[in-house]
Design an enzyme around this catalytic site. Structure first.
Site, PDB file in Angstrom:
ATOM      1  N   LYS A  68       0.786  -1.280   0.088  1.00 49.33           N
ATOM      2  CA  LYS A  68       0.204  -0.069   0.129  1.00 49.33           C
ATOM      3  C   LYS A  68       0.872   1.226  -0.273  1.00 49.33           C
ATOM      4  CE  LYS A  68      -3.991   1.998   0.691  1.00 49.33           C
ATOM      5  NZ  LYS A  68      -3.841   2.913  -0.484  1.00 49.33           N
ATOM      6  N   LYS A  92       4.992   2.362   8.129  1.00 50.18           N
ATOM      7  CA  LYS A  92       4.021   2.920   8.668  1.00 50.18           C
ATOM      8  C   LYS A  92       2.873   1.972   8.892  1.00 50.18           C
ATOM      9  CE  LYS A  92       3.628   6.837   6.185  1.00 50.18           C
ATOM     10  NZ  LYS A  92       3.150   7.733   5.148  1.00 50.18           N
ATOM     11  N   LYS A 104       5.202   2.221  -3.111  1.00 47.30           N
ATOM     12  CA  LYS A 104       4.962   3.686  -3.509  1.00 47.30           C
ATOM     13  C   LYS A 104       5.229   3.931  -5.066  1.00 47.30           C
ATOM     14  CE  LYS A 104       4.590   7.633  -1.360  1.00 47.30           C
ATOM     15  NZ  LYS A 104       4.062   7.857   0.017  1.00 47.30           N
ATOM     16  N   THR A 188      -4.942  12.689   6.940  1.00 41.58           N
ATOM     17  CA  THR A 188      -3.467  12.777   7.387  1.00 41.58           C
ATOM     18  C   THR A 188      -3.255  13.868   8.304  1.00 41.58           C
ATOM     19  OG1 THR A 188      -3.043  12.247   5.020  1.00 41.58           O
ATOM     20  CG2 THR A 188      -1.342  13.214   6.434  1.00 41.58           C
ATOM     21  N   ASN A 219      -2.575  19.732   1.273  1.00 45.87           N
ATOM     22  CA  ASN A 219      -3.716  18.839   1.897  1.00 45.87           C
ATOM     23  C   ASN A 219      -3.368  18.637   3.443  1.00 45.87           C
ATOM     24  OD1 ASN A 219      -4.714  15.688   2.474  1.00 45.87           O
ATOM     25  ND2 ASN A 219      -6.481  17.031   1.791  1.00 45.87           N
ATOM     26  N   SER A 356      -7.221   5.211   4.394  1.00 41.86           N
ATOM     27  CA  SER A 356      -7.302   4.438   3.228  1.00 41.86           C
ATOM     28  C   SER A 356      -7.439   3.017   3.234  1.00 41.86           C
ATOM     29  CB  SER A 356      -5.563   4.416   2.370  1.00 41.86           C
ATOM     30  OG  SER A 356      -5.499   5.709   1.728  1.00 41.86           O
TER      31      SER A 356
END
Ligand code: GLU
Length: 429
Positions: A68, A92, A104, A188, A219, A356
């Site tokens: 992810k 993470k 990523k 976030t 954001n 997510s």
């Protein structure tokens, strides 16, 4: 320079190894990514030219589940940067106990120079290039720097066209009408806010007596600035990619955010209704922001901002890393010597990937949650993992970053162990 980024990222793993007791197999496994894909994406530009953009997707480790991580559009994107970001995603996801490994992606492009048509063709072209590498049970992308829900929607649509069935769970951060989750856009920032609020009483601080500088007004940075402003923190400086503003008595964040959204410019303004007036402020650079005399510093832009070149000039007592990798490992040591508390990226900014995960769960069950439920579940996880990491740091007398890596490594180690290790096969355990 970027090859150094991965070496630097790996240093954090080394620092944590002496505090964990996990199988050597896990350590070996984590030294290199599982797979890396380099692609070139042909895009027909509006003027008829054909341009080729380099793109990447790195799946770092999938021991704990499908990989992810976001997709970044930026002129500095390189395979080494993407690999480092995929490495951080692995830790993470484990930090938050999400059933995911880390990945990523990225495209080397300045998206601000593209028309909307070109941006759509590039985004669909990226999915054409990586479609066999991703999937709801394999690797699930999401937004990152300079990508947004619209782009995620195009990507989901393109993947669904290729696979000939609607596949919302292949990507997260989508528009709500395409299977997005309520609360993903603010996740976030919200996650970072919960971490900050959990740490504040532990360091005997109150919002009202805390001055804050935030680097990055995207954001994450802008939403967090607003949440903190509403909670009573005194935000004295903010910046975007072009530079920053500083006012020692504090900035009116809702006005600045409103102004930025309507004009794309960052200005120290105070708005009444739709009328915004400029208020007294200093114009500062992004570098100056990092060394301001404030209580709390929040890097919320890009990696490698606090390095051995400026760490000695940092005056803040608390740093919360909302960006990925904003502090180099050499800077970590200097900040540590100065007694500055750094709460690391793999915890502080994990709210995004946590929601997510909720989005992916909703896509797979077909049952969509209310905003309150999303935020309540996010809060529960962020607070719980912050507390756990704090306890490890206290028990083992380590920096918070090392404690977070120890916490994540223990979970990854358990997953490796469950599949069988050398000591299991040789009967030593
Ligand atoms: N790009 C975000 C991050 O760095 C979100 C990743 C995701 O939601 O998968 O954590």
């Amino acid at each position: 320079m970027s090859a150094l980024l991965f070496a630097d990222a790996s240093q954090r793993l080394q620092n944590a190894l002496k505090y964990v007791n996990i199988p050597d197999d896990a350590i070996e496994r984590l030294k290199l990514p599982k797979s890396s894909l380099k692609v070139s994406i042909p895009v027909r530009m509006d003027n008829g030219d054909l341009r080729i953009f380099p793109g990447y997707r790195v799946r770092y480790d999938d021991t704990r589940g499908p990989t992810k991580g976001g997709i970044r559009y930026h002129p500095n994107v390189s395979i080494d940067e993407v690999q480092s970001l995929a490495f951080w995603m692995t830790f993470k996801c484990a930090t938050l106990n999400l059933p995911f490994g880390g990945a990523k992606g990225g495209i080397t492009v300045d998206p601000k120079t593209l028309s909307r048509f070109e941006l759509e063709r590039l985004s669909r072209g990226y999915i054409d290039a990586v479609a066999d590498f991703i999937g709801p049970d394999v690797d699930i992308p999401a937004p990152d720097v300079y990508t947004n829900p619209m782009i995620m929607g195009w990507m989901m649509d393109q993947y669904s066209i290729i696979k000939r069935h609607i596949s919302p769970a292949v990507i997260t951060g989508k528009p709500l009408t395409m299977g997005g989750s309520l609360g993903r856009d603010t996740a976030t920032a919200m996650g970072a806010f919960f971490v900050i609020e959990t740490v504040m009483p532990k360091v005997n601080r109150s919002p009202e007596s805390t001055t804050v500088a935030i680097q990055g007004f995207g954001n994450a940075g802008a939403v967090l600035a607003e949440l903190m402003f509403k909670a009573g923190y005194k935000i004295v400086a903010v910046s975007d990619s072009k530079g920053g503003i500083y006012a020692k008595d504090g900035l009116d964040i809702p006005s600045i955010k409103h102004f930025k959204e309507s004009t794309r410019h960052l200005k120290a303004v105070y708005c009444e209704g739709t009328v915004c007036n400029i208020v007294e402020h200093d114009v500062i650079t992004n570098e100056e922001l990092l060394t301001l005399d404030v209580d709390m510093l929040i890097p919320a832009a890009l990696e490698n901002q606090i390095t051995d070149a400026n760490a000695n000039d940092v005056k803040a007592k608390l740093i919360f890393e909302v960006a990925n990798g904003p502090t180099s490992s050499a800077a970590d040591d200097l900040l540590q010597q100065k007694g500055i508390l750094v709460v690391p990226d793999i915890l502080t900014n994990a709210g995004g990937v946590t929601v997510s995960y909720f989005e992916w769960v909703q896509n797979r069950t077909g049952l969509y949650w209310k905003l309150d439920e999303v935020n309540a579940q996010l809060k529960e996880r962020m607070v719980e993992e912050t507390e756990r990491i704090w306890t490890i740091a206290t028990d083992k007398s380590t920096p918070i970053r090392t404690a977070a890596y120890v916490h994540a490594l223990n979970r990854i180690g358990e997953a490796v162990e469950a599949k069988g290790t050398k000591s299991y096969y040789l009967g030593a355990a």
